[in-house]
Each structure stands twice: as structure tokens, then as C-alpha cells.
Design a protein around this motif. Sequence first.
Motif, PDB file in Angstrom:
ATOM      1  N   MET A   1       0.824  -1.196   0.000  1.00 24.52           N
ATOM      2  CA  MET A   1       0.000   0.000   0.000  1.00 24.52           C
ATOM      3  C   MET A   1       0.868   1.260   0.000  1.00 24.52           C
ATOM      4  SD  MET A   1      -2.763   1.081   2.848  1.00 24.52           S
ATOM      5  CE  MET A   1      -3.452   2.694   2.905  1.00 24.52           C
ATOM      6  N   PHE A   2       1.833   1.309   0.910  1.00 24.10           N
ATOM      7  CA  PHE A   2       2.667   2.498   1.023  1.00 24.10           C
ATOM      8  C   PHE A   2       3.841   2.490   0.056  1.00 24.10           C
ATOM      9  CE2 PHE A   2       0.970   2.121   5.445  1.00 24.10           C
ATOM     10  CZ  PHE A   2       0.159   3.240   5.405  1.00 24.10           C
ATOM     11  N   SER A   3       4.132   1.371  -0.540  1.00 19.45           N
ATOM     12  CA  SER A   3       5.324   1.259  -1.382  1.00 19.45           C
ATOM     13  C   SER A   3       5.228   2.087  -2.670  1.00 19.45           C
ATOM     14  CB  SER A   3       5.600  -0.201  -1.717  1.00 19.45           C
ATOM     15  OG  SER A   3       4.516  -0.748  -2.445  1.00 19.45           O
ATOM     16  N   ASN A   4       4.040   2.509  -3.042  1.00 14.66           N
ATOM     17  CA  ASN A   4       3.863   3.307  -4.255  1.00 14.66           C
ATOM     18  C   ASN A   4       4.239   4.767  -4.067  1.00 14.66           C
ATOM     19  OD1 ASN A   4       2.813   1.019  -5.422  1.00 14.66           O
ATOM     20  ND2 ASN A   4       0.704   1.584  -5.021  1.00 14.66           N
ATOM     21  N   TYR A   5       4.578   5.152  -2.829  1.00 12.34           N
ATOM     22  CA  TYR A   5       4.820   6.556  -2.516  1.00 12.34           C
ATOM     23  C   TYR A   5       6.270   6.779  -2.097  1.00 12.34           C
ATOM     24  CZ  TYR A   5      -0.245   6.713  -2.528  1.00 12.34           C
ATOM     25  OH  TYR A   5      -1.548   6.618  -2.910  1.00 12.34           O
ATOM     26  N   ASP A   6       6.744   8.018  -2.273  1.00 15.48           N
ATOM     27  CA  ASP A   6       8.081   8.404  -1.832  1.00 15.48           C
ATOM     28  C   ASP A   6       8.149   8.381  -0.310  1.00 15.48           C
ATOM     29  OD1 ASP A   6       8.917   8.830  -4.446  1.00 15.48           O
ATOM     30  OD2 ASP A   6       8.276  10.934  -4.424  1.00 15.48           O
ATOM     31  N   ASP A   7       9.358   8.523   0.236  1.00 14.16           N
ATOM     32  CA  ASP A   7       9.543   8.530   1.690  1.00 14.16           C
ATOM     33  C   ASP A   7       8.938   9.772   2.339  1.00 14.16           C
ATOM     34  OD1 ASP A   7      10.808   6.089   1.660  1.00 14.16           O
ATOM     35  OD2 ASP A   7      12.812   6.956   1.568  1.00 14.16           O
ATOM     36  N   ILE A   8       8.860  10.864   1.589  1.00 14.13           N
ATOM     37  CA  ILE A   8       8.233  12.103   2.056  1.00 14.13           C
ATOM     38  C   ILE A   8       7.069  12.388   1.110  1.00 14.13           C
ATOM     39  CG2 ILE A   8       8.553  14.569   2.506  1.00 14.13           C
ATOM     40  CD1 ILE A   8      10.280  12.873   4.319  1.00 14.13           C
ATOM     41  N   VAL A   9       5.877  12.551   1.672  1.00 16.34           N
ATOM     42  CA  VAL A   9       4.694  12.743   0.831  1.00 16.34           C
ATOM     43  C   VAL A   9       4.059  14.110   1.081  1.00 16.34           C
ATOM     44  CG1 VAL A   9       4.226  10.271   0.721  1.00 16.34           C
ATOM     45  CG2 VAL A   9       3.127  11.629   2.482  1.00 16.34           C
ATOM     46  N   THR A  10       3.202  14.512   0.177  1.00 13.37           N
ATOM     47  CA  THR A  10       2.484  15.784   0.276  1.00 13.37           C
ATOM     48  C   THR A  10       1.108  15.551   0.894  1.00 13.37           C
ATOM     49  OG1 THR A  10       1.484  15.512  -1.896  1.00 13.37           O
ATOM     50  CG2 THR A  10       3.631  16.649  -1.800  1.00 13.37           C
ATOM     51  N   ILE A  11       0.409  16.643   1.129  1.00 19.19           N
ATOM     52  CA  ILE A  11      -0.937  16.554   1.695  1.00 19.19           C
ATOM     53  C   ILE A  11      -1.867  15.790   0.751  1.00 19.19           C
ATOM     54  CG2 ILE A  11      -1.729  18.773   0.796  1.00 19.19           C
ATOM     55  CD1 ILE A  11      -2.504  17.653   4.313  1.00 19.19           C
ATOM     56  N   GLU A  12      -1.676  15.969  -0.553  1.00 22.29           N
ATOM     57  CA  GLU A  12      -2.506  15.260  -1.523  1.00 22.29           C
ATOM     58  C   GLU A  12      -2.262  13.745  -1.445  1.00 22.29           C
ATOM     59  OE1 GLU A  12      -0.744  18.028  -2.279  1.00 22.29           O
ATOM     60  OE2 GLU A  12      -2.404  19.421  -2.571  1.00 22.29           O
ATOM     61  N   ASP A  13      -0.997  13.367  -1.280  1.00 26.18           N
ATOM     62  CA  ASP A  13      -0.673  11.943  -1.126  1.00 26.18           C
ATOM     63  C   ASP A  13      -1.297  11.387   0.148  1.00 26.18           C
ATOM     64  OD1 ASP A  13       0.857  11.906  -3.463  1.00 26.18           O
ATOM     65  OD2 ASP A  13       2.702  12.418  -2.377  1.00 26.18           O
ATOM     66  N   LEU A  14      -1.219  12.157   1.240  1.00 25.16           N
ATOM     67  CA  LEU A  14      -1.823  11.725   2.513  1.00 25.16           C
ATOM     68  C   LEU A  14      -3.312  11.480   2.340  1.00 25.16           C
ATOM     69  CD1 LEU A  14      -1.686  11.276   5.602  1.00 25.16           C
ATOM     70  CD2 LEU A  14      -2.069  13.736   5.848  1.00 25.16           C
ATOM     71  N   MET A  15      -3.968  12.391   1.638  1.00 23.31           N
ATOM     72  CA  MET A  15      -5.403  12.244   1.400  1.00 23.31           C
ATOM     73  C   MET A  15      -5.692  10.966   0.618  1.00 23.31           C
ATOM     74  SD  MET A  15      -6.096  16.253   0.444  1.00 23.31           S
ATOM     75  CE  MET A  15      -7.459  15.869  -0.617  1.00 23.31           C
ATOM     76  N   GLU A  16      -4.868  10.673  -0.357  1.00 27.46           N
ATOM     77  CA  GLU A  16      -5.050   9.479  -1.176  1.00 27.46           C
ATOM     78  C   GLU A  16      -4.747   8.209  -0.380  1.00 27.46           C
ATOM     79  OE1 GLU A  16      -2.731   7.735  -4.973  1.00 27.46           O
ATOM     80  OE2 GLU A  16      -3.484   9.795  -5.201  1.00 27.46           O
ATOM     81  N   ILE A  17      -3.666   8.217   0.382  1.00 27.49           N
ATOM     82  CA  ILE A  17      -3.260   7.039   1.154  1.00 27.49           C
ATOM     83  C   ILE A  17      -4.334   6.650   2.150  1.00 27.49           C
ATOM     84  CG2 ILE A  17      -1.646   6.213   2.917  1.00 27.49           C
ATOM     85  CD1 ILE A  17       0.520   7.939   1.488  1.00 27.49           C
ATOM     86  N   LEU A  18      -4.859   7.644   2.888  1.00 27.49           N
ATOM     87  CA  LEU A  18      -5.838   7.349   3.940  1.00 27.49           C
ATOM     88  C   LEU A  18      -7.285   7.454   3.455  1.00 27.49           C
ATOM     89  CD1 LEU A  18      -4.226   9.159   7.011  1.00 27.49           C
ATOM     90  CD2 LEU A  18      -4.067   6.743   6.349  1.00 27.49           C
TER      91      LEU A  18
END
Length: 61
Positions: free
Chosen positions: A1-18
Amino acid sequence: MFSNYDDIVTIEDLMEILDIGRNKAYELLQSGQISSFKIGKGYRIPKVCIEEYVLAKVQKI
């Protein structure tokens, strides 16, 4: 799930992840439930902090 994202994410990524909205994302960051830092006007969130938040929520159930 988290492997598709960089080590540091943006607010937009956070919204998508959760799968949450913008207001809830900012609420989690501003309350300190998810640790972050700001660069300029934008939040940067270490992916490990999101993982810790999710694990903490799972352990409370």
C-alpha cells in the motif's frame, strides 16, 4: 500500500493514502496525530509517520 509513494509525501498523497478529505488531513497534521514539517506553505509528511498513525489506530481496536 505504502510502497507506491516516496519517503516524504504531500498533503494530496496523505489524502489518497488514507482516503480522507482535505479538512481531515489538515486536522490530523495540525493536531499532531501525524507528524509533519512545513517547507514554505506546504506540509511534508514522512511516510513512516503515516504508517505509525495507522498502526496506532489498529492497536486501539
